[in-house]
Design a protein around this motif. Structure first.
Motif, PDB file in Angstrom:
ATOM      1  N   GLY A  83       9.221  31.519 -29.635  1.00  0.00           N
ATOM      2  CA  GLY A  83       9.570  30.223 -29.079  1.00  0.00           C
ATOM      3  C   GLY A  83      10.013  29.235 -30.140  1.00  0.00           C
ATOM      4  N   ARG A  84       9.326  29.213 -31.267  1.00  0.00           N
ATOM      5  CA  ARG A  84       9.699  28.282 -32.336  1.00  0.00           C
ATOM      6  C   ARG A  84      11.089  28.601 -32.877  1.00  0.00           C
ATOM      7  N   CYS A 100      13.668  27.501 -30.271  1.00  0.00           N
ATOM      8  CA  CYS A 100      13.851  26.047 -30.249  1.00  0.00           C
ATOM      9  C   CYS A 100      14.718  25.589 -31.418  1.00  0.00           C
ATOM     10  N   LEU A 105      10.808  26.044 -21.512  1.00  0.00           N
ATOM     11  CA  LEU A 105      10.184  27.210 -22.128  1.00  0.00           C
ATOM     12  C   LEU A 105       8.682  27.184 -21.908  1.00  0.00           C
ATOM     13  N   THR A 106       8.106  28.360 -21.675  1.00  0.00           N
ATOM     14  CA  THR A 106       6.673  28.557 -21.832  1.00  0.00           C
ATOM     15  C   THR A 106       6.493  29.433 -23.069  1.00  0.00           C
ATOM     16  N   LEU A 144       7.822  32.890 -22.039  1.00  0.00           N
ATOM     17  CA  LEU A 144       7.335  33.726 -23.136  1.00  0.00           C
ATOM     18  C   LEU A 144       5.832  33.589 -23.338  1.00  0.00           C
ATOM     19  N   VAL A 157       8.986  22.095 -23.384  1.00  0.00           N
ATOM     20  CA  VAL A 157       8.009  23.172 -23.554  1.00  0.00           C
ATOM     21  C   VAL A 157       6.761  22.832 -22.749  1.00  0.00           C
ATOM     22  N   GLY A 188       6.527  28.249 -25.988  1.00  0.00           N
ATOM     23  CA  GLY A 188       7.479  27.687 -26.948  1.00  0.00           C
ATOM     24  C   GLY A 188       6.906  27.462 -28.331  1.00  0.00           C
ATOM     25  N   THR A 189       5.581  27.379 -28.446  1.00  0.00           N
ATOM     26  CA  THR A 189       4.984  27.152 -29.761  1.00  0.00           C
ATOM     27  C   THR A 189       4.663  28.463 -30.488  1.00  0.00           C
ATOM     28  N   CYS A 191       8.156  22.660 -32.380  1.00  0.00           N
ATOM     29  CA  CYS A 191       9.372  23.121 -31.704  1.00  0.00           C
ATOM     30  C   CYS A 191      10.482  22.103 -31.908  1.00  0.00           C
ATOM     31  N   SER A 198       3.078  23.396 -22.248  1.00  0.00           N
ATOM     32  CA  SER A 198       2.080  23.819 -23.224  1.00  0.00           C
ATOM     33  C   SER A 198       0.718  23.223 -22.916  1.00  0.00           C
TER      34      SER A 198
END
Length: 305
Positions: A13-14, A17, A5-6, A65, A29, A8-9, A41, A31
């Motif tokens: 995204g959270r 996850c 994932l991009t 994302l 992720v 993800g934070t 995550c 990041s």
């Protein structure tokens, strides 16, 4: 499944996850702050560079994302560059990396936004509609999708997620709107007749999971509830659930003067239907705005699916 994932934070995204960790997927992720990923995550590993992945760590699926918040600040030249780089340039880097791998992912699900269509006025729109009106946001989304689409040249299935403003108790649009409403300063924007597509966070997560699991799904999908509302209706429902008045409208000229071209995010809109999304077999959990807001504020709906 191994998923990269991009973004993800972020809010979506959270929630993803949390859901995918519970399903037993292996999550990575990408990041700028990989050390923060495990805390933010659920069950995910953070990496600072794609080159950290190789061999058995290469993903079966990629979910893209990433993107700096588009509505946080006016679109100055500096801000536009940040928005472009965090979406278009990053996606180009990601797809270039995918193309170099001997083992490529089966699917790339790449973020976009309903702003792709521009301000559609009262015209009914769905995924087959062309761009209605051009502004910076629509140009940004178009370039973003074009970069993601290049993954198809490498034999990767590409699904493009045109996401409406996401409703969640954990942040996003509601976090910004509820502050003035709780102070009794909320109201419609402009004349309040502009259409507002929206989606509950549970449906955003559910739709992404659906696209991940559906090999026939490629191309654009509108991530919006089947029942769009006008801004005045949204304002009234939010005021109801917060038990606050909505009596102080924000004049259009004030928004245009203060925000410049970014005011299109507030004064423009899309009367949008998720036609291809429904045809793909996805069943929405939250179609009615009032009940969606009740779920969020009365039951803490923050992403459980």
């Amino acid at each position: 499944m191994r998923i990269l994932l991009t973004g993800g934070t972020g809010l979506i995204g959270r929630a993803l996850c949390k859901d995918w960790h519970a399903q037993g997927h292996a999550l990575t992720v990408w990041s700028r702050r990989p050390q923060q990923v495990p805390a933010l995550c659920s069950g995910a590993r953070g990496i600072a560079s794609l080159e950290e992945l190789s061999g058995d760590e290469l993903p079966d699926a990629v979910v893209n994302l990433a993107g700096a918040p588009i509505a946080d600040r006016p679109w100055t030249a500096r801000r536009r560059k940040l928005l472009w780089d965090s979406r278009v340039t990053l996606t180009r880097t990601l797809v270039d990396w995918i193309g170099k791998q001997q083992k490529k992912p089966d699917v790339l699900i790449s973020g976009s936004a309903v702003g792709w269509y521009g301000d559609g006025g009262d015209r009914p729109l769905d995924e087959s509609s062309p761009q209605v009106k051009e502004d910076f946001g629509s140009r940004l989304c178009l370039a973003w999708e074009q970069e993601a689409g290049r993954a198809g040249e490498h034999g990767v299935r590409v699904a493009l997620l045109r996401t409406a403003p996401v409703l969640s108790s954990e942040g996003g649009m509601l976090a910004r709107l509820q502050r003035p409403f709780r102070l009794g300063l909320g109201g419609r924007l402009g004349n309040g007749r502009q259409w507002m597509p929206w989606i509950h966070i549970a449906d955003e997560v559910g739709l992404i999971d659906h696209l991940l699991r559906s090999p026939a799904c490629s191309g654009p999908f509108n991530a919006c509830a089947p029942q769009p509302v006008r801004n005045a209706d949204f304002t009234r429902e939010l005021a109801r659930v917060l038990r606050r008045p909505a009596i102080l409208p924000a004049p259009a000229w004030v928004l245009r003067m203060g925000l410049g071209e970014m005011s299109v995010l507030l004064l423009g809109g899309q009367r949008l239907a998720p036609r291809r999304t429904l045809e793909s077999g996805y069943v929405f959990r939250h179609e009615n705005l009032g009940r969606a807001l009740d779920d969020i504020y009365q039951h803490g709906g923050g992403g459980e699916v």
